[in-house]
Enzyme design. Structure first.
Site, PDB file in Angstrom:
ATOM      1  N   PHE A 134       0.913  -1.363   0.228  1.00  0.00           N
ATOM      2  CA  PHE A 134      -0.143   0.001  -0.146  1.00  0.00           C
ATOM      3  C   PHE A 134       0.828   1.024   0.119  1.00  0.00           C
ATOM      4  CE2 PHE A 134      -2.435   3.373   1.659  1.00  0.00           C
ATOM      5  CZ  PHE A 134      -3.773   3.214   0.901  1.00  0.00           C
ATOM      6  N   ASP A 219       9.333   2.850   2.181  1.00  0.00           N
ATOM      7  CA  ASP A 219       8.070   3.453   2.741  1.00  0.00           C
ATOM      8  C   ASP A 219       7.640   2.979   4.044  1.00  0.00           C
ATOM      9  OD1 ASP A 219       5.656   4.330   3.129  1.00  0.00           O
ATOM     10  OD2 ASP A 219       4.531   3.736   1.149  1.00  0.00           O
ATOM     11  N   LYS A 248       2.407   9.431   8.484  1.00  0.00           N
ATOM     12  CA  LYS A 248       1.544   9.138   9.782  1.00  0.00           C
ATOM     13  C   LYS A 248       2.071   9.519  11.176  1.00  0.00           C
ATOM     14  CE  LYS A 248      -1.227   5.322   7.785  1.00  0.00           C
ATOM     15  NZ  LYS A 248      -0.780   4.730   6.551  1.00  0.00           N
TER      16      LYS A 248
HETATM   17  C1  LIG Z   1      -1.140   5.173   5.078  1.00  0.00           C
HETATM   18  C2  LIG Z   1      -0.086   4.746   4.083  1.00  0.00           C
HETATM   19  C3  LIG Z   1       0.196   5.552   2.945  1.00  0.00           C
HETATM   20  C4  LIG Z   1      -0.829   6.589   2.443  1.00  0.00           C
HETATM   21  O1  LIG Z   1      -0.656   7.756   3.441  1.00  0.00           O
HETATM   22  P1  LIG Z   1      -1.775   8.872   3.187  1.00  0.00           P
HETATM   23  O2  LIG Z   1      -1.281   9.714   4.420  1.00  0.00           O
HETATM   24  O3  LIG Z   1      -2.986   8.164   3.658  1.00  0.00           O
HETATM   25  O4  LIG Z   1      -1.874   9.086   2.035  1.00  0.00           O
HETATM   26  C5  LIG Z   1       1.315   5.082   2.079  1.00  0.00           C
HETATM   27  N1  LIG Z   1       2.177   4.231   2.434  1.00  0.00           N
HETATM   28  C6  LIG Z   1       1.930   3.419   3.712  1.00  0.00           C
HETATM   29  C7  LIG Z   1       2.808   2.155   4.123  1.00  0.00           C
HETATM   30  C8  LIG Z   1       0.819   3.596   4.486  1.00  0.00           C
HETATM   31  O5  LIG Z   1       0.694   2.829   5.675  1.00  0.00           O
END
Ligand SMILES: *Cc1c(COP(=O)(O)O)cnc(C)c1O
Length: 392
Positions: A134, A219, A248
């Site tokens: 994701f 990420d 986050k």
């Molecule tokens: C939540 C998440 C995203 C996206 O973040 P948003 O602030 O919702 O755009 C991208 N990468 C990872 C690993 C995530 O957990």
């Protein structure tokens, strides 16, 4: 005046796009690892705004930092530098421990978008990502998200993205060559079901990038900022990323994202190549500085590992639990069947907030400041919910 949850839900349905389904909770306030809904019901919060509220709700350090900064200088746009931005940049680069350059944005998806543009600057178009991954919901980041149910309705997206299976080293080697601009991993796939990559796979990912000249993008939007017991989860595998993505937990609830490109990769984006009006806003930077300071002062990395021990001891042998996976305060309870939504719903009835990133897994990402008492009470409720929903 809103009086109850039902009314809140019907007003939401009338005015807000149905991208999430109608929210099950209408919350009024929070303190530490507890939240209260508009009906006055109290919950232990094991979800923390999806791994965002590292310092819980209404933490005095964030309130003070944000309030103070708003009274000094609230917004400048990228036409001016400012003290909180300079201080945060120094601090983040100190934590990463190698020279590099940061681009500030407001979300995880935007941090990914920035890295996509950096990858494009190499002149190579192929991007390699993992299935079940994701990376966000914008069209670029969605292109790298290895979940067909999320991207198929929006095709065509970015061309030349290929996917390999997590923890399949042979597949990774077969899937990359010197035409690959970049490889994207999450050390633990949070949205994919709290699925950890093995240390071997992460180390091999680094190696394959070295061999093919691809950019190694890690990420850590969900795993970063102490959640797994280190500042960044890649440290557990003793590797170094070329690009690190954060969001986050970084702002503890105030929106901020960062794309940190190390070494030569920090110099691929010149004037005019990218921008964000709100990115690195003084208030967001002040919040992030408060988060990083409290993580250090309160020893929250060590606390994340204690939280893991306490959760594992309480839940590993609960009815219907086949595995507890993940690291630190980012754990997935793997169930004996696809009834995670039932557990999530039962837990909420009992007074516990969690969620089900997929049909067979419950995700636990509590605030790192959670007290032993709140943790124990939340785990009692979770055990009860797991018992109530377990197959015969
Ligand atoms: C939540 C998440 C995203 C996206 O973040 P948003 O602030 O919702 O755009 C991208 N990468 C990872 C690993 C995530 O957990």
């Amino acid at each position: 005046m809103m009086t109850n949850t039902q009314e809140g839900q019907s007003r939401w349905k009338n005015a807000v796009m149905d991208t999430y389904g109608t929210p099950k909770l209408v919350l009024e306030r929070g303190a530490g690892a507890r939240v209260w809904d508009v009906d006055g019901r109290e919950y232990v919060d094991f979800l923390a705004g999806i791994a965002v509220n590292i310092l819980g709700h209404a933490h005095p350090a964030i309130i003070e930092a944000v309030t103070k900064q708003m009274g000094i200088l609230g917004h400048t746009s990228n036409f001016a530098a400012h003290r909180p931005g300079l201080e945060l940049s120094d601090k983040l680069m100190e934590l990463v421990g190698r020279p590099g350059k940061i681009f500030y944005c407001n979300s995880g998806a935007e941090a990914n978008e920035t890295a996509i543009k950096i990858a494009r600057r190499t002149g190579k178009s192929n991007i390699v990502s993992l299935t079940h991954s994701f990376h966000g919901r914008t069209t670029g980041s969605l292109s790298l998200t290895g979940q067909p149910i999320k991207y198929e309705p929006f095709q065509p997206l970015l061309p030349d993205v290929s996917f390999v299976e997590p923890n399949d080293i042979a597949g990774l080697r077969a899937g990359m060559n010197n035409q690959s601009s970049s490889l994207w991993i999450e050390p633990i796939q949070g949205e994919g079901g709290v699925l950890p990559l093995t240390k071997e796979f992460i180390q091999e990912s680094r190696k394959v990038c070295d061999e093919t000249g691809a950019i190694f993008v890690v990420d850590e939007v969900q795993t970063g900022i102490a959640r797994t017991g280190k500042w960044f989860a890649y440290e557990h595998a003793q590797v170094q990323p070329d690009i690190l993505l954060l969001a986050k937990g970084l702002g503890g609830g105030i929106p901020i994202g960062a794309c940190i490109a190390l070494g030569e990769y920090g110099d691929l984006m010149g004037p005019g190549t990218h921008g964000s009006t709100f990115g690195g806003n003084p208030v967001s930077c002040a919040a992030a500085l408060a988060v990083l300071r409290v993580v250090e002062e309160d020893g929250l990395m060590a606390r994340a590992l204690e939280i893991e021990k306490i959760i594992r001891a309480a839940i590993t042998n609960a009815p219907g639990v086949v595995d507890v996976r993940g690291q630190g305060a980012m754990l997935g309870i793997v169930l004996a069947g696809n009834y995670a939504v039932a557990v999530e719903n039962r837990a909420r009835e009992l007074g516990l907030v969690t969620n089900a990133p997929n049909a067979g897994v419950i995700r636990l990402v509590p605030p790192l400041v959670i007290t032993d008492e709140d943790l124990a009470q939340g785990l009692e409720l979770l055990f009860q919910a797991l018992s109530d929903c377990a197959p015969e």
